[in-house]
Each structure stands twice: as structure tokens, then as C-alpha cells.
Design an enzyme around this catalytic site. Sequence first.
Site, mmCIF file in Angstrom:
data_model
loop_
_atom_site.group_PDB
_atom_site.id
_atom_site.type_symbol
_atom_site.label_atom_id
_atom_site.label_comp_id
_atom_site.label_asym_id
_atom_site.label_seq_id
_atom_site.Cartn_x
_atom_site.Cartn_y
_atom_site.Cartn_z
ATOM 1 N N GLY A 190 22.860 6.871 27.925
ATOM 2 C CA GLY A 190 23.355 6.825 29.292
ATOM 3 C C GLY A 190 23.152 5.434 29.859
ATOM 4 O O GLY A 190 22.059 4.868 29.775
ATOM 5 N N THR A 242 16.194 5.830 27.631
ATOM 6 C CA THR A 242 16.073 4.460 28.148
ATOM 7 C C THR A 242 14.849 4.241 29.029
ATOM 8 O O THR A 242 14.738 3.208 29.678
ATOM 9 C CB THR A 242 17.346 4.089 28.942
ATOM 10 O OG1 THR A 242 17.499 4.993 30.033
ATOM 11 C CG2 THR A 242 18.578 4.162 28.057
ATOM 12 N N SER A 277 23.215 3.150 33.182
ATOM 13 C CA SER A 277 23.117 3.318 34.631
ATOM 14 C C SER A 277 23.561 2.105 35.425
ATOM 15 O O SER A 277 23.765 2.197 36.635
ATOM 16 C CB SER A 277 21.667 3.634 34.999
ATOM 17 O OG SER A 277 20.839 2.492 34.751
ATOM 18 N N LYS A 312 -9.209 2.731 -2.473
ATOM 19 C CA LYS A 312 -9.549 2.108 -1.193
ATOM 20 C C LYS A 312 -10.907 2.595 -0.712
ATOM 21 O O LYS A 312 -11.188 3.801 -0.678
ATOM 22 C CB LYS A 312 -8.468 2.450 -0.158
ATOM 23 C CG LYS A 312 -8.590 1.723 1.171
ATOM 24 C CD LYS A 312 -7.367 2.028 2.038
ATOM 25 C CE LYS A 312 -7.390 1.288 3.347
ATOM 26 N NZ LYS A 312 -6.173 1.583 4.161
ATOM 27 N N TYR A 357 -8.960 5.143 13.182
ATOM 28 C CA TYR A 357 -8.854 4.801 14.589
ATOM 29 C C TYR A 357 -7.394 4.487 14.893
ATOM 30 O O TYR A 357 -6.566 4.393 13.983
ATOM 31 C CB TYR A 357 -9.728 3.585 14.910
ATOM 32 C CG TYR A 357 -9.417 2.375 14.060
ATOM 33 C CD1 TYR A 357 -8.423 1.474 14.419
ATOM 34 C CD2 TYR A 357 -10.093 2.150 12.861
ATOM 35 C CE1 TYR A 357 -8.120 0.377 13.623
ATOM 36 C CE2 TYR A 357 -9.795 1.059 12.062
ATOM 37 C CZ TYR A 357 -8.809 0.172 12.450
ATOM 38 O OH TYR A 357 -8.487 -0.902 11.660
ATOM 39 N N GLU A 367 0.832 -1.194 0.000
ATOM 40 C CA GLU A 367 0.000 0.000 0.000
ATOM 41 C C GLU A 367 0.875 1.256 0.000
ATOM 42 O O GLU A 367 1.838 1.353 0.761
ATOM 43 C CB GLU A 367 -0.882 -0.037 1.246
ATOM 44 C CG GLU A 367 -1.794 1.134 1.476
ATOM 45 C CD GLU A 367 -2.621 0.968 2.752
ATOM 46 O OE1 GLU A 367 -3.519 1.790 2.989
ATOM 47 O OE2 GLU A 367 -2.359 0.012 3.520
ATOM 48 N N CYS A 418 -5.712 -3.178 2.199
ATOM 49 C CA CYS A 418 -5.627 -3.261 3.655
ATOM 50 C C CYS A 418 -6.993 -3.426 4.328
ATOM 51 O O CYS A 418 -7.576 -4.497 4.288
ATOM 52 C CB CYS A 418 -4.875 -2.037 4.205
ATOM 53 S SG CYS A 418 -4.073 -2.343 5.814
ATOM 54 N N ASN A 454 16.449 15.427 40.732
ATOM 55 C CA ASN A 454 16.341 15.555 39.282
ATOM 56 C C ASN A 454 17.447 16.387 38.656
ATOM 57 O O ASN A 454 17.687 16.288 37.451
ATOM 58 C CB ASN A 454 14.970 16.140 38.915
ATOM 59 C CG ASN A 454 13.841 15.154 39.142
ATOM 60 O OD1 ASN A 454 14.087 13.962 39.337
ATOM 61 N ND2 ASN A 454 12.611 15.633 39.117
ATOM 62 N N ASP A 497 16.868 -1.279 32.280
ATOM 63 C CA ASP A 497 16.331 -0.565 31.115
ATOM 64 C C ASP A 497 17.441 -0.145 30.155
ATOM 65 O O ASP A 497 17.373 -0.393 28.948
ATOM 66 C CB ASP A 497 15.529 0.663 31.565
ATOM 67 C CG ASP A 497 14.313 0.295 32.385
ATOM 68 O OD1 ASP A 497 13.600 -0.632 31.984
ATOM 69 O OD2 ASP A 497 14.086 0.926 33.419
ATOM 70 N N SER A 498 18.470 0.508 30.692
ATOM 71 C CA SER A 498 19.558 0.955 29.815
ATOM 72 C C SER A 498 20.341 -0.229 29.264
ATOM 73 O O SER A 498 20.861 -0.170 28.148
ATOM 74 C CB SER A 498 20.480 1.927 30.546
ATOM 75 O OG SER A 498 21.069 1.346 31.684
#
Length: 539
Positions: free
Chosen positions: A285, A392, A287, A113, A119, A46, A149, A368, A291-292
Site C-alpha cells: 500500500g 510499511t 500512502s 564448536k 544470547y 558454518e 564463529c 482504524n 515509509d511506504s
Amino acid sequence: MKKDNLKIALAQINCTVGDLHGNRDKIISYVRMAEELGADVVSFPELAITGYPAEDLLYKNKFIEDNLKILKEIASRVGNVICIVGFVDKKAGKLYNAAAIIYKGKIIGSYHKMLLPNYSVFDEKRYFSRGQKPVVFKIGKLVFGVNICEDIWHDDGPLKEQVKKGARFIFNINASPYHMGKIKMRKRIICQQAKKNKLPIAYTNLVGAQDELVFDGNSMVVDQNGKIISFASSFKEDFLFVDTQEENQPVGIKAMGEIEEVYSALVLGLKDYVHKNGFSKVVLGLSGGIDSALVLVLAVDALGKDNVKAVFMPSRYSSQESEIDARALCENAGVELLNIPIEHIYKMCLMALEPHFTGMPKNIAEENLQARIRGNMLMALSNKFGYLVVTTGNKSEMSTGYATLYGDMAGGFALIKDVPKVLVYKLAYYRNSLSAVIPDRILTKEPTAELKPNQKDSDTLPVYEELDPVLKAYVEEDRDLEEMIKSGFDAQVASRVISMVDKSEYKRRQSPPGVKITPKAFGRDRRMPITNKYKEGLK
């Protein structure tokens, strides 16, 4: 075309939005491949010419004109193969999401189409008018319908009318984006439609990433009994060639498990975002946390170890274990680790603010500051060397506001912003099952931001095993507090989490884009007002 033997090729290509000439060249090269193999039909995704979604580029008249010019150039290069390619058509001042049917150098027809999704991540009614004709084409002995589609997802759509008009084969072209569970859902629907309408379907899907969306490919050919004859690769370009009369041909590669799917989507999402936007290297970064660590290994798998830079930025609260784990991770991954201590910068910031903070208790302002200093260091490296900063933070943090504006949220791409924390662990364990790159302690230690003494995520948030199900119910399923309590959620936890989500909308609006992998991601999927007094709390 041979009477009893239809050979079809599905060109599952990675298009780039706006790269009309690059998309053209790729389409022509695959047309050539199809002709060399003796294919009767070759089908492309498409809006393959413009890329998907082109968004407000579609408001530019020159863009539409250029796309039509490119279509003619493609047509001039098509020989003895029927070519079906997606483009933007313009008729009487209206735009249509369209498919061109090309044969022997001529555009012999087009399809507009008819069912326009509006949505989730889709905004097609913003740009396109609805097609009116479920046309059927006849070339030689082949009588076939083409649709696009969404058209094939509904029983009362154009597919039903095309069958009534005598179509014996359907070519459906797609730009169907990935989220968890989508591949299985898609296969089930296509197989059901083929069986219900008693005709084969060739389903060609886009592959590649565009901003926050990832297209997974998984193109397929399904016979009239609803059986998959053959299917293409996941998350990479492929050229599926099928002779519909051959028996016992290989169906395709083994389907991925859900965690492997998500991991592959994240890798592709980062790879395409980096390369399509002109970057070559990323910096993040590190840590010493989960996550990182996950972001680092994803980046290495997407871009190669030489294109990933990691930075460890210790302050007075950083543990020795975090530095040891960060170094071990980089050694395992073959990534250079830069060590940039921030303690002296932190002290200077505290000194500068001391006269203004006099008499005030320490709180998140001091915490912070560390995250914001780290953000500055990463952005400085980005500016100096041209690296893209990859953040991250995960979905659990982004949902609840457990992230620092202009700190750990600072960057160009938020790779795991749609990955809940529990899923982060599953992805990390999956990656370690391939090769043990993430140190065991990173996988097992309690999550902490290390911004104050003995800090744990659970000081601020419910434990993630409780938090993530609440977030899924509220954010992805739009369930209200009363529904959640009736289904067994703890009222106090659910109410607290809902309040955190609602209060953090202003932060999410300022976060970088990131890969969508859940059915409802923040951003294109979920568009809540920042100024909003509606509350979900108990009466």
C-alpha cells in the site's frame, strides 16, 4: 602442497535452510573452482550443508541423517584440496555444530564448536552439545586449527589452545548475522586475535538472508600482524582467493558506510525472503508518505520494477498531495500504481456499525476501519495473483503501537519493522543520492496517517527526534526509567514512551517477520511476556 606458498579460497556462499541438495551442489561447484585455481584449502561457512539457523529442523532425526549423507557425497567429490565445510554432527545421541575437514575424497577429521552462543538471536544450547577438543590438523606441511564463529571471539577460547598445540594457521567458519556496527566490530576482533596469537586467520562468513536475519559476508584473511590481507564483498556471494606469499595484492573493495550497509541489508533481506519462499512479486500500500516510499524503492532495488505492485487506496481523509506524490514516485520508479478508492466500502462499514455505535463519540475505531479495509484489499490482491504483501510500518511505530492490527500490519513481510523513523529518512536521502526517485515533498512533509482531518503523527507520539532515542535506550539498551532520566531524558516523555512500548507487546507478537538491522530487534532478540504487570514508571 607447496612448502612455502599457501593458496586459500574462502567460499562466501548463500545457503538456504533445509535445501540440502541445493547447498550440496553449490558447495561442490565452489570446490571445483578452488581446485581449478590450485588452492590448497577451500573454506565454507558454518553449517553450510543445513543452512543457518535450522532451528527445530534439528530435532528431526531424518534431517540429521540426510545432512550426514550429503556430507559424504561432498567428500566423494573433493580431490587435491583441503575442504572445510560446516555440518551437523551426531555422536552418542548428541548433536554438534561441526566442521568437517575433507581431503582426497575422505573426511579426515572434524571439529565440534566449543563456545555455543545463547544470547540475542542465538539458541545454540537448545540444540547442540559443547565440543570438548580444540583439535589441530596436519596435512602435508600445513599445521592448522579449525574453529567456528563464537570460538574466536573470546581470548580464553579454543583458539588459544590450538595455538599452544602448534597451529600455524586458523580457519574460522561463521554464520555471523548483521546489525549496525557489527562489521567494524568483527574486523577489529579478528585482527586483534591474529595479532595477539601471532598467526594468520582465514575468516569465512555466510551471506544471504534467513527469515529475519541477514548475513553480510565480509569474509577476510588477516596476517599474523593483524593486518587484513584481503576481504570479500558485502551482502553478496563471493569467492575470495588469496596467495599468502604474494605481496601488495589488492585488499578488497571499499567498505560501505553505515547507511549504505543498512540499505543493502534490507534489499538482500527482502530479495532472499521473497525468492527462497517461492514468491516472485510483491504488493504494498502506497500512502504518499515516507515509509511506504522507502519500502517501494527497496522492493524495486531488490526485485526489479516489474515485480513490484503499488496500490493507492484513498478515503475521505486522503489529501490530493498524497495521491500526486504517490503517482510521481511510481513514475520515477517505473512501477504500476493501482488506484482502489475505499470510501464507498468505508461508508458501508460505518452504516453497518451505526446502530451499535449510537451515542458513542468517534475515536480510533472509525480511524482504524480505513486501515483494515486497506489491509483486506491488499490481501485480496495477494490471494488472487500470488503476490507477497509487504507492510510499511517502521520500528518507531511498532514500538509504540502506532499501527493497526489487521490493517497496516497485515501482510507477509514487514521490511522496515526494525528501522526507526529517523533512520527511515536517512535511508531515503541515501537512496535519492543514487538517483532522485523519491519526490521532495515526501521527504519534507510532516508525517501523517491521514485517518482523520488534519491528523499528524505528533498528535499521538513525541516528535521522532525525541522518540527514537528513548526507544533505543529502553528497547535496545534495556535502560530503566531512572537511568534514562539521570542521563538527560525528559521524565514525562520517557515515562509515556515506556508505557506505550509495554502496552503494545500483544500487537508485535502478531506482526509479520522483518529484517533485523539494529543490535536488538523485536522478535528473536527481545522476548517479553505479553501478560506483564511490571511497570517502569516513576514511583
